[in-house]
Structures are given as C-alpha cells and as structure tokens.
Design a protein around this motif. Structure first.
Motif, PDB file in Angstrom:
ATOM      1  N   LYS A 114      24.380  41.111  51.902  1.00 52.02           N
ATOM      2  CA  LYS A 114      24.096  41.853  50.852  1.00 52.02           C
ATOM      3  C   LYS A 114      24.171  41.212  49.146  1.00 52.02           C
ATOM      4  O   LYS A 114      23.195  41.107  48.458  1.00 52.02           O
ATOM      5  CB  LYS A 114      25.001  43.134  50.694  1.00 52.02           C
ATOM      6  N   ALA A 115      25.308  40.236  48.972  1.00 51.20           N
ATOM      7  CA  ALA A 115      25.388  39.177  47.972  1.00 51.20           C
ATOM      8  C   ALA A 115      24.175  38.425  47.546  1.00 51.20           C
ATOM      9  O   ALA A 115      23.628  38.275  46.728  1.00 51.20           O
ATOM     10  CB  ALA A 115      26.818  38.745  47.866  1.00 51.20           C
ATOM     11  N   LYS A 116      24.029  37.641  48.927  1.00 48.75           N
ATOM     12  CA  LYS A 116      22.882  36.858  48.908  1.00 48.75           C
ATOM     13  C   LYS A 116      21.478  37.338  48.546  1.00 48.75           C
ATOM     14  O   LYS A 116      20.619  36.819  47.713  1.00 48.75           O
ATOM     15  CB  LYS A 116      22.836  35.878  49.962  1.00 48.75           C
ATOM     16  N   ALA A 117      21.348  38.465  49.137  1.00 48.19           N
ATOM     17  CA  ALA A 117      20.189  39.297  48.906  1.00 48.19           C
ATOM     18  C   ALA A 117      19.861  39.732  47.400  1.00 48.19           C
ATOM     19  O   ALA A 117      18.790  39.496  46.965  1.00 48.19           O
ATOM     20  CB  ALA A 117      19.835  40.494  49.705  1.00 48.19           C
ATOM     21  N   ASP A 118      20.860  40.078  46.807  1.00 48.97           N
ATOM     22  CA  ASP A 118      20.995  40.271  45.397  1.00 48.97           C
ATOM     23  C   ASP A 118      20.540  39.134  44.495  1.00 48.97           C
ATOM     24  O   ASP A 118      19.814  39.091  43.776  1.00 48.97           O
ATOM     25  CB  ASP A 118      22.239  40.984  44.967  1.00 48.97           C
ATOM     26  N   LEU A 119      21.108  38.098  45.003  1.00 48.45           N
ATOM     27  CA  LEU A 119      20.940  36.630  44.110  1.00 48.45           C
ATOM     28  C   LEU A 119      19.570  36.229  43.978  1.00 48.45           C
ATOM     29  O   LEU A 119      18.993  35.771  43.530  1.00 48.45           O
ATOM     30  CB  LEU A 119      22.056  35.672  44.748  1.00 48.45           C
ATOM     31  N   VAL A 120      19.107  36.250  45.353  1.00 47.50           N
ATOM     32  CA  VAL A 120      17.761  35.920  45.830  1.00 47.50           C
ATOM     33  C   VAL A 120      16.839  36.951  44.940  1.00 47.50           C
ATOM     34  O   VAL A 120      15.830  36.443  44.370  1.00 47.50           O
ATOM     35  CB  VAL A 120      17.444  35.651  47.370  1.00 47.50           C
ATOM     36  N   THR A 121      17.060  38.221  45.131  1.00 44.17           N
ATOM     37  CA  THR A 121      16.141  39.170  44.620  1.00 44.17           C
ATOM     38  C   THR A 121      15.920  38.869  42.858  1.00 44.17           C
ATOM     39  O   THR A 121      14.961  38.946  42.429  1.00 44.17           O
ATOM     40  CB  THR A 121      16.576  40.623  44.809  1.00 44.17           C
TER      41      THR A 121
ATOM     42  N   ASN B 282      25.578  42.529  34.326  1.00 46.23           N
ATOM     43  CA  ASN B 282      24.306  42.885  35.037  1.00 46.23           C
ATOM     44  C   ASN B 282      24.755  44.170  36.323  1.00 46.23           C
ATOM     45  O   ASN B 282      25.550  43.921  37.259  1.00 46.23           O
ATOM     46  CB  ASN B 282      23.615  41.843  35.751  1.00 46.23           C
ATOM     47  N   ARG B 283      24.189  45.359  35.824  1.00 43.71           N
ATOM     48  CA  ARG B 283      24.533  46.408  36.775  1.00 43.71           C
ATOM     49  C   ARG B 283      23.921  46.445  38.116  1.00 43.71           C
ATOM     50  O   ARG B 283      24.249  47.051  39.228  1.00 43.71           O
ATOM     51  CB  ARG B 283      24.342  47.873  36.265  1.00 43.71           C
ATOM     52  N   ARG B 284      22.873  45.526  38.238  1.00 42.67           N
ATOM     53  CA  ARG B 284      22.056  45.489  39.598  1.00 42.67           C
ATOM     54  C   ARG B 284      22.735  44.437  40.505  1.00 42.67           C
ATOM     55  O   ARG B 284      22.377  44.764  41.671  1.00 42.67           O
ATOM     56  CB  ARG B 284      20.460  45.160  39.277  1.00 42.67           C
ATOM     57  N   LEU B 285      23.633  43.682  39.905  1.00 39.03           N
ATOM     58  CA  LEU B 285      24.351  42.726  40.985  1.00 39.03           C
ATOM     59  C   LEU B 285      25.798  43.340  41.260  1.00 39.03           C
ATOM     60  O   LEU B 285      26.509  43.964  40.558  1.00 39.03           O
ATOM     61  CB  LEU B 285      24.590  41.533  40.357  1.00 39.03           C
ATOM     62  N   GLY B 286      25.964  43.171  42.477  1.00 40.93           N
ATOM     63  CA  GLY B 286      27.495  43.674  43.046  1.00 40.93           C
ATOM     64  C   GLY B 286      28.347  42.774  42.791  1.00 40.93           C
ATOM     65  O   GLY B 286      28.095  41.815  42.263  1.00 40.93           O
ATOM     66  N   SER B 287      29.628  43.155  42.836  1.00 42.24           N
ATOM     67  CA  SER B 287      30.901  42.331  42.473  1.00 42.24           C
ATOM     68  C   SER B 287      30.799  40.915  43.362  1.00 42.24           C
ATOM     69  O   SER B 287      31.351  39.942  42.979  1.00 42.24           O
ATOM     70  CB  SER B 287      32.032  43.331  42.602  1.00 42.24           C
ATOM     71  N   ASP B 288      30.512  41.246  44.688  1.00 40.21           N
ATOM     72  CA  ASP B 288      30.739  40.044  45.633  1.00 40.21           C
ATOM     73  C   ASP B 288      29.710  38.923  45.181  1.00 40.21           C
ATOM     74  O   ASP B 288      29.896  37.754  45.187  1.00 40.21           O
ATOM     75  CB  ASP B 288      30.418  40.534  46.963  1.00 40.21           C
ATOM     76  N   ALA B 289      28.375  39.209  44.714  1.00 38.91           N
ATOM     77  CA  ALA B 289      27.368  38.589  44.118  1.00 38.91           C
ATOM     78  C   ALA B 289      27.720  37.473  42.955  1.00 38.91           C
ATOM     79  O   ALA B 289      27.886  36.445  42.727  1.00 38.91           O
ATOM     80  CB  ALA B 289      26.104  38.991  43.685  1.00 38.91           C
ATOM     81  N   LYS B 290      28.528  38.436  41.973  1.00 42.15           N
ATOM     82  CA  LYS B 290      29.226  37.960  40.709  1.00 42.15           C
ATOM     83  C   LYS B 290      30.007  36.744  40.978  1.00 42.15           C
ATOM     84  O   LYS B 290      30.309  35.814  40.580  1.00 42.15           O
ATOM     85  CB  LYS B 290      29.476  38.825  39.654  1.00 42.15           C
ATOM     86  N   VAL B 291      31.053  37.404  41.956  1.00 39.81           N
ATOM     87  CA  VAL B 291      32.307  36.368  42.291  1.00 39.81           C
ATOM     88  C   VAL B 291      31.931  35.046  43.131  1.00 39.81           C
ATOM     89  O   VAL B 291      32.151  33.849  42.604  1.00 39.81           O
ATOM     90  CB  VAL B 291      33.389  37.079  43.246  1.00 39.81           C
TER      91      VAL B 291
END
Length: 354
Positions: A64-71, A22-31
C-alpha cells in the motif's frame, strides 16, 4: 495542543512540508521516504522492499505504501533487459514528486530540472549524500539558489531560533561576553514567546498571516499581555476570535489595534478591585452539644437549625424506619379489593343512587 520542538544539532534528515502534510500519503509511505532519504550512499543499492523489511513493515502495508508513492510520483519503476537475457527493475526514488520525463532523465544519468542522480534516489543538486560516519555528515556545499520554499512563507520564518534573536544576531547586536549565561532575561523571553504566538496565528486563519518583520514589530505590545498574566494560549484566542464579518484587510494593522484596545488591566489593579468588591468569608458556627442519644459530645453544625450530629441523625432515621416497619407488621393493612369486588361496589352505588 502545546508544541515543544528541539532541533537536533546533527544527524537529522530534512523533510519537505509538502511530504509531511500530504494527506493522500499514509504514515508508512512517509516513514519509508524519510528512512531511505537518510541512508548512506553505500546502502542505496538495495530494493525498496528490503528497506521496508528493515522497518518491519508487513507485506500488505508495504504494498500500500509503495502504491501511494508510485501514484504520487515519489517512486518510478522500469524493467530493463540486461546481458544474458535477464531483466532487472530500476527504481528511481525521490523526496519530491517527479514526472515520468524527469525520472527517465535521472535513470539516464542526466540532471533533470535541478535534480541529480545519487545512487538509486534523486535529490537536489546542492545536496550531498550522508556518509556512514556517526554522526552522519556530508561534504560542504554551496547555497542552493531558488529553493522549493512555499509561496506563502517568507525566508527565515522556519528558523529553529526565535526570529527576534536571529534578527539581532544578523544585524550585529551586542555579542555575548565570555562566560555569560545563555539564558534569556525575562523581558526578552516574553518577547520571543509573543512573537511565536503572532506567527502561529496563520494556523488559526489565513487572514492573520504575518511575516517575520511584521511579527517582530508587534512583539513588544504582545509581550505586555504576557507580563499582565495572560497565557500564550489566551493571547492567541484573544487575537484570533471575533473577527470582523467583512474580513481583515491588514493583518498587522488589525492586530496592532487589538493589542492596544483590548490590553487587560495590570494584575495589581485587578486584585485591588476584586478585593474591594468581594465580601468577607462567612465565619464557622460555634461548637454545640448534640441532642442525640448516648454520651454527651460536641459537634460543629453546618447550619443554625441543626441540633444533631451526622451519626446521631442517621441512627434516629434508622430507628424511625424500624418503628414504622414494626407497626406495619403488627397491624397489616387489608388487601386491596379485586376488580370483581370493585365492579360490584360500583353497581351497588349506582343502584342506591337510582
């Protein structure tokens, strides 16, 4: 890029390709998703922020990682009132995107579309929570029917074992004798490498996507390329380059034809042809006496017209330059005329000619 993957036998966490790619998620969110998914059940009562601190994420990176996961539906939050006039925030975490309705059903403890509630996260029904035992293990479960396999991939293609060997084991091939080495013979190893190259062509272009059975059929002629000295990278380039302008209608037919028609010559024939056409290497020139000053010494010239060795030649050049400099200092050249003198000379020349 050369890819070498060793699948761990135990103590690992499965990650969906949809999440990893998923290119829309950052590396911190994936980890963060992978870290929380692999936690034992007794550690899932903590908030997501505490897990982020355990990973040493800074506040801004966590937000930022949490915002991506929520979005994107991996994390759902809802504030609820509890006894005593207090409030709490309930977090629903999933390794697959969930809708608001699915998250609400999970908060209520009701399975939502094949998912059940385990601690503070949502996982497929047939999964079991890992324990704190090292290595991490879970309770045995039955096979999940109708999994989340991508539509363009076939069952069994993502096996960590080469498809050819896996197929032989499924079809009841010859069993390994007790004490026999597990190393593959050279022929079987080349077939396995060729099969992986054929399956990897889908990453070059979608037109060359092969299934596991199709790649197994073409593995033998592709392995012949490897036996003739072609590397796996060169084989991939030869099969995926210069495609027809109107596209490939049948990947297995096109690749089968190319494997036969473009098969390189055996190394023996190529070596014989190159040996017949290649001229003999030039012989070095004999040693000769140097014409330079000093004691007599020998050197090997790089060309027939050379009569001085390198050090003597450089010494002669320095002496010649010093001689020219001395002449210039002994008989200096007159200074060039000024512009006034040049203008006067031009005027005199014009008057004489008139």
């Amino acid at each position: 890029m050369l890819l070498h993957v060793i699948p761990p036998p135990r103590g690992y966490t499965k990650a969906p390709n949809e999440l990893v790619r998923n290119r829309r998620l950052g590396s911190d969110a994936k980890v963060l998703v992978l870290y929380v998914q692999g936690l034992p059940e007794e550690h899932r009562d903590k908030a997501l922020g505490e897990h982020a601190r355990a990973l040493r994420m800074t506040g801004r990176a966590y937000q930022k990682a949490k915002a991506d996961l929520v979005t994107h539906g991996y994390v759902h939050e809802k504030r609820e009132s509890i006894a005593g006039g207090r409030w709490r925030t309930v977090q629903v975490f999933s390794n697959q995107p969930l809708t608001d309705d699915q998250a609400a059903r999970l908060r209520a403890g009701v399975p939502a579309d094949g998912y059940e509630r385990i601690g503070a996260s949502a996982v497929p029904d047939a999964w079991s929570a890992p324990s704190a035992h090292s290595p991490t293990v879970g309770e045995p479960t039955g096979r999940v029917a109708g999994g989340q396999l991508p539509a363009d991939e076939e069952q069994g293609e993502d096996s960590s074992r080469p498809p050819t060997e896996a197929a032989e084991r499924r079809e009841g091939g010859e069993g390994r004798e007790e004490g026999e080495s597990g190393a593959q013979p050279p022929a079987r190893a080349e077939v396995a490498v060729a099969e992986r190259v054929l399956l990897s062509l889908r990453h070059e272009t979608r037109q060359l996507s092969l299934g596991a059975r199709e790649a197994r059929k073409l593995a033998a002629p592709a392995a012949e390329w490897l036996r003739r000295g072609v590397s796996a990278r060169e084989l991939r380039i030869a099969l995926s380059s210069a495609l027809p302008p109107d596209g490939v209608r049948s990947a297995i037919g096109f690749l089968g034809h190319r494997l036969v028609e473009k098969l390189p010559a055996p190394p023996e024939a190529t070596a014989g042809l190159m040996g017949a056409a290649q001229p003999a290497p030039p012989q070095p020139l004999p040693l000769i006496a140097c014409d330079g000053p000093g004691e007599e010494h020998l050197f090997r010239p790089h060309d027939a017209w050379v009569t001085t060795c390198g050090p003597c030649h450089r010494e002669q050049q320095r002496a010649h330059a010093a001689e020219l400099l001395a002449r210039a200092e002994a008989d200096p050249a007159p200074p060039p005329p000024t512009w006034r003198e040049r203008v006067a000379a031009e005027a005199r020349a014009d008057g004489a000619s008139g």
